[in-house]
Design a protein around this motif. Sequence first.
Motif, PDB file in Angstrom:
ATOM      1  N   ASP A 120      43.588  17.948  41.193  1.00 49.95           N
ATOM      2  CA  ASP A 120      42.570  17.248  40.426  1.00 49.95           C
ATOM      3  C   ASP A 120      42.525  17.901  39.054  1.00 49.95           C
ATOM      4  O   ASP A 120      42.107  19.053  38.938  1.00 49.95           O
ATOM      5  N   PRO A 121      42.961  17.196  37.995  1.00 49.33           N
ATOM      6  CA  PRO A 121      43.022  17.810  36.674  1.00 49.33           C
ATOM      7  C   PRO A 121      41.667  18.238  36.124  1.00 49.33           C
ATOM      8  O   PRO A 121      41.603  18.997  35.169  1.00 49.33           O
ATOM      9  N   SER A 122      40.582  17.790  36.736  1.00 43.45           N
ATOM     10  CA  SER A 122      39.257  18.182  36.242  1.00 43.45           C
ATOM     11  C   SER A 122      38.814  19.536  36.780  1.00 43.45           C
ATOM     12  O   SER A 122      37.795  20.059  36.349  1.00 43.45           O
ATOM     13  N   TRP A 123      39.576  20.113  37.723  1.00 42.02           N
ATOM     14  CA  TRP A 123      39.201  21.420  38.250  1.00 42.02           C
ATOM     15  C   TRP A 123      39.256  22.471  37.153  1.00 42.02           C
ATOM     16  O   TRP A 123      40.177  22.467  36.332  1.00 42.02           O
ATOM     17  N   PRO A 124      38.313  23.381  37.157  1.00 41.31           N
ATOM     18  CA  PRO A 124      38.349  24.457  36.144  1.00 41.31           C
ATOM     19  C   PRO A 124      39.467  25.439  36.447  1.00 41.31           C
ATOM     20  O   PRO A 124      39.946  25.531  37.576  1.00 41.31           O
ATOM     21  N   ASP A 125      39.861  26.186  35.439  1.00 41.19           N
ATOM     22  CA  ASP A 125      40.858  27.227  35.623  1.00 41.19           C
ATOM     23  C   ASP A 125      40.293  28.260  36.600  1.00 41.19           C
ATOM     24  O   ASP A 125      39.150  28.678  36.476  1.00 41.19           O
TER      25      ASP A 125
END
Length: 80
Positions: free
Chosen positions: A69-74
Amino acid sequence: MVDTPASEETRTIGVSEQELAVLGRIAGLSIAPARLPAMARDLSLTLQLAGELDAVLGDEVVPVIRPFDPSWPDEGGNGR
């Protein structure tokens, strides 16, 4: 596919040469056709190992393989 415990199911996860070539093109990578067989084999083995680790670790940790999920934080560079 219905999720069942690892003991009830053996999953085979793999990447074909064709899939790797398409994914490479999407990512903007130029992969020499002669390298596709070895790279596909190595990626397939890596995915199988990750699946085996998930089966061994059970619910104790975050799964090795999980949907991206590209919205996950680093997460601090831990590779997950």
